[in-house]
Design an enzyme around this catalytic site. Structure first.
Site, PDB file in Angstrom:
ATOM      1  N   THR A  15       0.809  -1.221   0.000  1.00  0.00           N
ATOM      2  CA  THR A  15       0.000   0.000   0.000  1.00  0.00           C
ATOM      3  C   THR A  15       0.838   1.266   0.000  1.00  0.00           C
ATOM      4  OG1 THR A  15      -1.843  -1.054   1.102  1.00  0.00           O
ATOM      5  CG2 THR A  15      -1.676   1.305   1.392  1.00  0.00           C
ATOM      6  N   ASP A  59       1.455  -6.525  -4.650  1.00  0.00           N
ATOM      7  CA  ASP A  59       0.648  -6.524  -3.429  1.00  0.00           C
ATOM      8  C   ASP A  59       1.199  -7.720  -2.644  1.00  0.00           C
ATOM      9  OD1 ASP A  59      -2.702  -5.968  -2.645  1.00  0.00           O
ATOM     10  OD2 ASP A  59      -1.552  -7.547  -1.676  1.00  0.00           O
ATOM     11  N   SER A  60       1.427  -7.555  -1.354  1.00  0.00           N
ATOM     12  CA  SER A  60       2.144  -8.616  -0.640  1.00  0.00           C
ATOM     13  C   SER A  60       1.330  -9.897  -0.504  1.00  0.00           C
ATOM     14  CB  SER A  60       2.644  -8.136   0.717  1.00  0.00           C
ATOM     15  OG  SER A  60       1.612  -8.093   1.665  1.00  0.00           O
ATOM     16  N   SER A  61       0.072  -9.876  -0.898  1.00  0.00           N
ATOM     17  CA  SER A  61      -0.689 -11.130  -0.936  1.00  0.00           C
ATOM     18  C   SER A  61      -0.075 -12.090  -1.953  1.00  0.00           C
ATOM     19  CB  SER A  61      -2.143 -10.873  -1.346  1.00  0.00           C
ATOM     20  OG  SER A  61      -2.599  -9.695  -0.776  1.00  0.00           O
ATOM     21  N   THR A  91       1.587  -4.813   4.043  1.00  0.00           N
ATOM     22  CA  THR A  91       1.378  -5.234   5.435  1.00  0.00           C
ATOM     23  C   THR A  91       0.779  -6.631   5.545  1.00  0.00           C
ATOM     24  OG1 THR A  91      -0.802  -4.194   5.517  1.00  0.00           O
ATOM     25  CG2 THR A  91       1.076  -2.871   6.259  1.00  0.00           C
ATOM     26  N   THR A 280      -0.426 -22.579  19.151  1.00  0.00           N
ATOM     27  CA  THR A 280      -1.746 -22.158  19.640  1.00  0.00           C
ATOM     28  C   THR A 280      -2.410 -21.122  18.731  1.00  0.00           C
ATOM     29  OG1 THR A 280      -2.970 -21.142  21.464  1.00  0.00           O
ATOM     30  CG2 THR A 280      -0.693 -20.442  21.219  1.00  0.00           C
TER      31      THR A 280
END
Ligand code: ASP
Length: 345
Positions: A15, A59-61, A91, A280
Protein backbone atom coordinates in the site's frame (compact mmCIF):
# COMPACT_ATOMS: atom_id res chain seq x y z
CA UNK A 1 24.48 8.96 15.56
CA UNK A 2 23.58 8.81 11.87
CA UNK A 3 26.52 10.89 10.57
CA UNK A 4 28.32 8.61 8.16
CA UNK A 5 25.67 5.97 7.64
CA UNK A 6 24.48 4.34 4.47
CA UNK A 7 21.14 2.61 4.02
CA UNK A 8 19.73 0.46 1.25
CA UNK A 9 16.00 1.02 0.81
CA UNK A 10 14.43 -2.01 -0.84
CA UNK A 11 11.01 -1.50 -2.37
CA UNK A 12 8.87 -4.59 -2.97
CA UNK A 13 5.38 -3.07 -3.25
CA UNK A 14 2.44 -2.78 -0.84
CA UNK A 15 0.00 0.00 0.00
CA UNK A 16 2.78 2.46 0.82
CA UNK A 17 3.51 2.79 -2.91
CA UNK A 18 0.04 2.18 -4.33
CA UNK A 19 -2.40 4.54 -5.96
CA UNK A 20 -5.99 4.28 -7.03
CA UNK A 21 -6.68 2.77 -10.43
CA UNK A 22 -9.31 5.07 -11.95
CA UNK A 23 -10.87 2.19 -13.92
CA UNK A 24 -12.10 0.18 -10.92
CA UNK A 25 -11.16 2.19 -7.81
CA UNK A 26 -8.81 -0.51 -6.43
CA UNK A 27 -5.31 0.19 -5.13
CA UNK A 28 -2.47 -1.04 -7.35
CA UNK A 29 1.33 -0.71 -6.94
CA UNK A 30 2.89 2.05 -9.02
CA UNK A 31 6.50 2.68 -9.93
CA UNK A 32 7.73 4.33 -6.78
CA UNK A 33 11.38 4.14 -7.75
CA UNK A 34 11.88 7.81 -6.91
CA UNK A 35 11.16 7.09 -3.25
CA UNK A 36 13.41 9.85 -2.06
CA UNK A 37 11.48 12.35 -4.18
CA UNK A 38 8.28 11.29 -2.41
CA UNK A 39 9.81 11.75 1.03
CA UNK A 40 12.07 14.83 0.85
CA UNK A 41 12.42 14.76 4.66
CA UNK A 42 14.93 11.91 4.24
CA UNK A 43 17.39 14.28 2.57
CA UNK A 44 17.74 16.08 5.93
CA UNK A 45 19.68 13.12 7.30
CA UNK A 46 23.39 13.26 6.62
CA UNK A 47 23.50 9.76 5.21
CA UNK A 48 23.60 7.96 1.91
CA UNK A 49 20.31 6.34 1.00
CA UNK A 50 20.32 4.15 -2.09
CA UNK A 51 17.26 2.34 -3.34
CA UNK A 52 16.57 -0.96 -5.04
CA UNK A 53 13.19 -1.70 -6.62
CA UNK A 54 11.82 -5.18 -7.17
CA UNK A 55 10.31 -5.95 -10.54
CA UNK A 56 7.41 -6.57 -10.61
CA UNK A 57 6.13 -4.62 -7.63
CA UNK A 58 3.52 -6.65 -5.84
CA UNK A 59 0.65 -6.52 -3.43
CA UNK A 60 2.14 -8.62 -0.64
CA UNK A 61 -0.69 -11.13 -0.94
CA UNK A 62 1.36 -12.40 -3.88
CA UNK A 63 4.56 -12.91 -1.89
CA UNK A 64 6.25 -16.24 -2.54
CA UNK A 65 9.24 -17.84 -0.79
CA UNK A 66 11.26 -17.06 -3.92
CA UNK A 67 10.94 -13.39 -2.98
CA UNK A 68 12.36 -14.09 0.49
CA UNK A 69 15.28 -15.83 -1.21
CA UNK A 70 15.78 -12.84 -3.51
CA UNK A 71 15.65 -10.47 -0.53
CA UNK A 72 18.11 -12.52 1.51
CA UNK A 73 20.45 -12.82 -1.49
CA UNK A 74 20.29 -9.07 -2.16
CA UNK A 75 21.11 -8.29 1.47
CA UNK A 76 23.97 -10.80 1.32
CA UNK A 77 25.38 -9.25 -1.86
CA UNK A 78 25.17 -5.66 -0.58
CA UNK A 79 25.91 -6.43 3.07
CA UNK A 80 29.33 -4.83 3.25
CA UNK A 81 28.25 -1.66 1.45
CA UNK A 82 25.53 -0.57 3.89
CA UNK A 83 24.98 -0.07 7.61
CA UNK A 84 21.37 -1.15 7.47
CA UNK A 85 18.51 -2.24 5.23
CA UNK A 86 14.91 -0.96 5.10
CA UNK A 87 12.38 -3.07 3.21
CA UNK A 88 9.16 -1.47 2.03
CA UNK A 89 6.61 -4.27 1.96
CA UNK A 90 2.84 -4.71 2.00
CA UNK A 91 1.38 -5.23 5.43
CA UNK A 92 -0.70 -8.32 4.63
CA UNK A 93 2.20 -10.77 4.68
CA UNK A 94 4.87 -8.62 6.29
CA UNK A 95 4.96 -10.79 9.43
CA UNK A 96 5.50 -13.92 7.28
CA UNK A 97 8.30 -12.28 5.31
CA UNK A 98 10.05 -10.81 8.35
CA UNK A 99 9.84 -14.17 10.11
CA UNK A 100 11.20 -16.18 7.20
CA UNK A 101 14.00 -13.75 6.38
CA UNK A 102 15.10 -13.72 10.05
CA UNK A 103 15.91 -17.44 9.81
CA UNK A 104 17.72 -17.02 6.49
CA UNK A 105 20.29 -14.46 7.69
CA UNK A 106 22.86 -16.16 9.91
CA UNK A 107 25.26 -13.99 11.96
CA UNK A 108 23.26 -10.86 11.20
CA UNK A 109 24.96 -7.86 12.79
CA UNK A 110 23.10 -5.09 10.95
CA UNK A 111 19.47 -3.92 11.07
CA UNK A 112 16.98 -5.23 8.51
CA UNK A 113 13.76 -3.28 9.06
CA UNK A 114 10.50 -4.06 7.29
CA UNK A 115 7.94 -1.29 7.09
CA UNK A 116 4.98 -0.17 5.02
CA UNK A 117 1.75 1.67 5.64
CA UNK A 118 -2.01 1.45 5.87
CA UNK A 119 -2.51 4.53 3.66
CA UNK A 120 -0.52 5.18 0.45
CA UNK A 121 2.32 7.64 0.78
CA UNK A 122 0.69 10.04 -1.67
CA UNK A 123 -2.40 10.71 0.48
CA UNK A 124 -2.32 13.55 3.02
CA UNK A 125 -2.99 11.44 6.13
CA UNK A 126 -0.53 8.70 5.21
CA UNK A 127 1.19 6.81 7.99
CA UNK A 128 3.86 5.84 5.44
CA UNK A 129 6.11 8.84 5.92
CA UNK A 130 6.58 8.45 9.65
CA UNK A 131 7.02 4.72 9.30
CA UNK A 132 9.64 5.10 6.58
CA UNK A 133 11.55 7.98 8.19
CA UNK A 134 11.78 6.30 11.61
CA UNK A 135 12.67 2.95 10.06
CA UNK A 136 15.57 4.63 8.24
CA UNK A 137 16.72 6.32 11.44
CA UNK A 138 16.62 3.03 13.36
CA UNK A 139 18.39 1.15 10.56
CA UNK A 140 21.25 3.66 10.73
CA UNK A 141 21.52 3.92 14.52
CA UNK A 142 24.88 2.88 15.96
CA UNK A 143 26.53 2.89 19.36
CA UNK A 144 29.67 4.85 20.19
CA UNK A 145 31.82 2.02 18.84
CA UNK A 146 30.01 2.06 15.53
CA UNK A 147 28.00 -1.12 16.07
CA UNK A 148 24.35 -1.33 15.04
CA UNK A 149 21.91 -0.72 17.90
CA UNK A 150 19.42 -3.25 16.52
CA UNK A 151 21.17 -6.08 14.63
CA UNK A 152 17.91 -7.92 14.00
CA UNK A 153 15.18 -8.44 11.40
CA UNK A 154 12.34 -6.22 12.66
CA UNK A 155 9.06 -4.62 11.73
CA UNK A 156 8.68 -0.90 12.37
CA UNK A 157 5.10 0.29 12.41
CA UNK A 158 3.16 3.03 14.16
CA UNK A 159 5.95 4.04 16.55
CA UNK A 160 6.85 0.49 17.54
CA UNK A 161 9.86 -1.55 16.58
CA UNK A 162 8.97 -5.24 16.89
CA UNK A 163 11.02 -8.38 16.45
CA UNK A 164 10.02 -9.64 12.99
CA UNK A 165 9.57 -13.28 13.93
CA UNK A 166 7.38 -12.34 16.92
CA UNK A 167 5.06 -10.06 14.96
CA UNK A 168 1.49 -10.53 13.76
CA UNK A 169 -0.80 -8.27 11.78
CA UNK A 170 -3.73 -7.52 14.09
CA UNK A 171 -5.70 -4.87 12.24
CA UNK A 172 -6.65 -4.25 8.64
CA UNK A 173 -7.64 -0.65 9.32
CA UNK A 174 -5.87 0.82 12.35
CA UNK A 175 -2.50 2.50 11.98
CA UNK A 176 -1.51 0.31 14.90
CA UNK A 177 -1.56 -2.77 12.69
CA UNK A 178 1.12 -4.98 14.25
CA UNK A 179 1.83 -6.45 17.64
CA UNK A 180 4.29 -8.92 19.09
CA UNK A 181 2.06 -10.34 21.84
CA UNK A 182 4.66 -12.56 23.46
CA UNK A 183 7.63 -10.21 23.31
CA UNK A 184 8.12 -6.54 24.24
CA UNK A 185 8.82 -3.91 21.56
CA UNK A 186 12.52 -3.50 20.80
CA UNK A 187 12.05 0.26 20.64
CA UNK A 188 9.32 2.88 20.87
CA UNK A 189 9.45 6.15 18.99
CA UNK A 190 8.21 9.26 20.76
CA UNK A 191 10.07 12.54 20.95
CA UNK A 192 13.13 10.33 20.94
CA UNK A 193 13.54 6.68 19.98
CA UNK A 194 13.73 4.69 23.21
CA UNK A 195 15.56 1.41 22.69
CA UNK A 196 14.78 -1.55 24.91
CA UNK A 197 18.35 -2.83 25.00
CA UNK A 198 17.54 -5.75 27.28
CA UNK A 199 15.17 -7.13 24.64
CA UNK A 200 17.46 -6.73 21.62
CA UNK A 201 19.42 -9.77 20.44
CA UNK A 202 23.10 -9.30 19.78
CA UNK A 203 25.10 -11.95 17.96
CA UNK A 204 27.86 -13.36 20.16
CA UNK A 205 30.42 -12.40 17.53
CA UNK A 206 29.54 -9.14 15.76
CA UNK A 207 32.40 -9.72 13.31
CA UNK A 208 31.36 -13.16 12.02
CA UNK A 209 30.55 -12.95 8.31
CA UNK A 210 26.89 -13.00 7.29
CA UNK A 211 25.77 -16.33 5.88
CA UNK A 212 22.69 -16.40 3.71
CA UNK A 213 20.74 -19.63 4.18
CA UNK A 214 18.73 -19.66 1.00
CA UNK A 215 17.46 -23.20 0.99
CA UNK A 216 13.75 -23.50 1.79
CA UNK A 217 11.49 -26.56 1.68
CA UNK A 218 7.89 -25.36 1.45
CA UNK A 219 6.09 -28.69 1.90
CA UNK A 220 4.20 -27.45 4.98
CA UNK A 221 0.43 -27.29 5.58
CA UNK A 222 -1.47 -25.52 8.31
CA UNK A 223 -4.44 -27.21 9.94
CA UNK A 224 -6.56 -24.99 12.18
CA UNK A 225 -8.67 -27.20 14.44
CA UNK A 226 -12.26 -26.05 14.92
CA UNK A 227 -15.50 -27.44 16.28
CA UNK A 228 -17.07 -29.63 13.61
CA UNK A 229 -13.81 -30.48 11.84
CA UNK A 230 -14.27 -33.70 9.88
CA UNK A 231 -12.10 -36.83 9.63
CA UNK A 232 -11.82 -36.30 5.86
CA UNK A 233 -10.37 -32.80 6.21
CA UNK A 234 -7.94 -33.89 8.92
CA UNK A 235 -6.82 -36.91 6.91
CA UNK A 236 -6.37 -34.89 3.71
CA UNK A 237 -4.16 -32.34 5.41
CA UNK A 238 -2.23 -34.53 7.82
CA UNK A 239 -1.64 -37.51 5.57
CA UNK A 240 -1.40 -35.83 2.16
CA UNK A 241 1.67 -37.02 0.24
CA UNK A 242 2.63 -33.43 -0.60
CA UNK A 243 3.25 -32.41 3.00
CA UNK A 244 6.42 -33.08 4.95
CA UNK A 245 5.19 -31.21 7.99
CA UNK A 246 1.94 -29.85 9.39
CA UNK A 247 1.41 -26.92 11.74
CA UNK A 248 -1.50 -27.90 13.95
CA UNK A 249 -3.18 -24.69 15.14
CA UNK A 250 -4.71 -25.82 18.40
CA UNK A 251 -6.93 -24.25 21.05
CA UNK A 252 -5.63 -22.44 24.14
CA UNK A 253 -2.56 -24.04 25.65
CA UNK A 254 -2.22 -26.61 22.88
CA UNK A 255 -5.46 -28.59 23.06
CA UNK A 256 -7.22 -30.43 20.25
CA UNK A 257 -10.28 -32.71 20.01
CA UNK A 258 -9.79 -35.87 22.09
CA UNK A 259 -11.82 -38.04 19.70
CA UNK A 260 -10.07 -41.29 18.87
CA UNK A 261 -10.20 -40.77 15.08
CA UNK A 262 -8.41 -37.44 15.49
CA UNK A 263 -5.61 -38.84 17.63
CA UNK A 264 -5.29 -41.89 15.40
CA UNK A 265 -4.83 -39.67 12.35
CA UNK A 266 -2.16 -37.63 14.14
CA UNK A 267 -0.38 -40.86 15.15
CA UNK A 268 -0.59 -42.13 11.58
CA UNK A 269 1.02 -38.90 10.29
CA UNK A 270 3.82 -39.20 12.87
CA UNK A 271 4.30 -42.88 12.00
CA UNK A 272 4.68 -41.85 8.34
CA UNK A 273 7.64 -39.73 9.50
CA UNK A 274 5.90 -36.36 9.15
CA UNK A 275 6.67 -33.45 11.44
CA UNK A 276 3.57 -32.27 13.32
CA UNK A 277 4.02 -29.01 15.23
CA UNK A 278 1.62 -27.72 17.87
CA UNK A 279 1.00 -23.93 17.72
CA UNK A 280 -1.75 -22.16 19.64
CA UNK A 281 -4.53 -20.20 17.93
CA UNK A 282 -4.35 -17.69 20.81
CA UNK A 283 -2.66 -14.40 20.14
CA UNK A 284 -0.68 -14.58 23.36
CA UNK A 285 0.42 -17.37 25.67
CA UNK A 286 1.99 -20.66 24.74
CA UNK A 287 1.52 -24.35 24.15
CA UNK A 288 1.80 -26.14 27.48
CA UNK A 289 0.75 -29.73 27.07
CA UNK A 290 1.14 -30.54 30.76
CA UNK A 291 -2.03 -28.60 31.56
CA UNK A 292 -4.81 -30.65 29.91
CA UNK A 293 -5.26 -34.29 28.96
CA UNK A 294 -6.14 -33.34 25.36
CA UNK A 295 -2.84 -31.51 24.93
CA UNK A 296 -0.89 -34.28 26.65
CA UNK A 297 -2.38 -36.81 24.24
CA UNK A 298 -0.96 -34.86 21.29
CA UNK A 299 2.49 -34.80 22.89
CA UNK A 300 2.30 -38.55 23.50
CA UNK A 301 1.32 -39.02 19.86
CA UNK A 302 4.64 -37.44 18.84
CA UNK A 303 3.54 -33.85 18.16
CA UNK A 304 6.29 -31.28 18.76
CA UNK A 305 5.43 -28.24 20.89
CA UNK A 306 5.87 -24.85 19.22
CA UNK A 307 5.87 -23.11 22.65
CA UNK A 308 4.86 -19.44 22.10
CA UNK A 309 5.81 -19.22 18.42
CA UNK A 310 3.45 -17.45 16.02
CA UNK A 311 2.05 -19.39 13.07
CA UNK A 312 3.86 -17.00 10.72
CA UNK A 313 7.15 -17.75 12.41
CA UNK A 314 6.49 -21.50 12.63
CA UNK A 315 6.04 -21.53 8.86
CA UNK A 316 9.33 -19.71 8.23
CA UNK A 317 11.18 -21.86 10.76
CA UNK A 318 9.92 -25.08 9.17
CA UNK A 319 10.66 -23.89 5.62
CA UNK A 320 14.17 -23.00 6.75
CA UNK A 321 14.98 -26.09 8.83
CA UNK A 322 13.51 -28.46 6.24
CA UNK A 323 15.56 -26.66 3.61
CA UNK A 324 18.67 -27.27 5.71
CA UNK A 325 18.15 -31.01 6.14
CA UNK A 326 16.24 -33.94 4.72
CA UNK A 327 16.26 -35.59 8.14
CA UNK A 328 12.90 -35.00 9.86
CA UNK A 329 14.21 -36.13 13.25
CA UNK A 330 16.93 -33.45 13.06
CA UNK A 331 14.30 -30.85 12.13
CA UNK A 332 12.07 -31.91 15.05
CA UNK A 333 14.95 -31.60 17.47
CA UNK A 334 15.81 -28.09 16.24
CA UNK A 335 12.19 -26.86 16.43
CA UNK A 336 12.59 -26.58 20.20
CA UNK A 337 15.72 -24.44 19.85
CA UNK A 338 15.42 -20.69 20.07
CA UNK A 339 17.14 -19.89 16.78
CA UNK A 340 16.44 -16.17 16.36
CA UNK A 341 14.52 -15.09 19.44
CA UNK A 342 11.27 -16.53 18.02
CA UNK A 343 10.36 -18.50 21.15
CA UNK A 344 10.75 -17.96 24.88
CA UNK A 345 12.93 -20.53 26.58
N1 ASP B 1 -2.68 -5.54 0.29
C1 ASP B 1 -1.62 -4.68 0.73
C2 ASP B 1 -0.32 -5.49 0.72
O1 ASP B 1 -0.12 -6.29 1.59
C3 ASP B 1 -1.90 -4.14 2.08
C4 ASP B 1 -0.87 -3.19 2.65
O2 ASP B 1 0.22 -3.01 2.18
O3 ASP B 1 -1.19 -2.57 3.70
O4 ASP B 1 0.47 -5.35 -0.18
Amino acid sequence: MTGSSSILLIYTGGTIGMREDASDGTLKPFDFSQILGEVPELAKYAMRIDSYTFDPLIDSSDVEPSMWQALARLIGERYDSYDGFVILHGTDTMAYSASAVSFMLENLSKPVIFTGSQLPIGVPRTDGKENLISAVEIASAKDTEGRALVPEVCIYFNSNLLRGNRSVKVSSEDFNAFRSPNYPPLAEAGISIRYNFKAILRPSFMDSPLRVRESLDTRVSILKVHPGITPQVVRNILLGPETRSVILETYGSGNAPSKQWFLDTVKEAVAMGKIVMNVTQCLSGKVDTDLYATGKALEKAGVVSGSDITTESALGKLFHLMGESKDNEWVKARLGDNLKGEISK
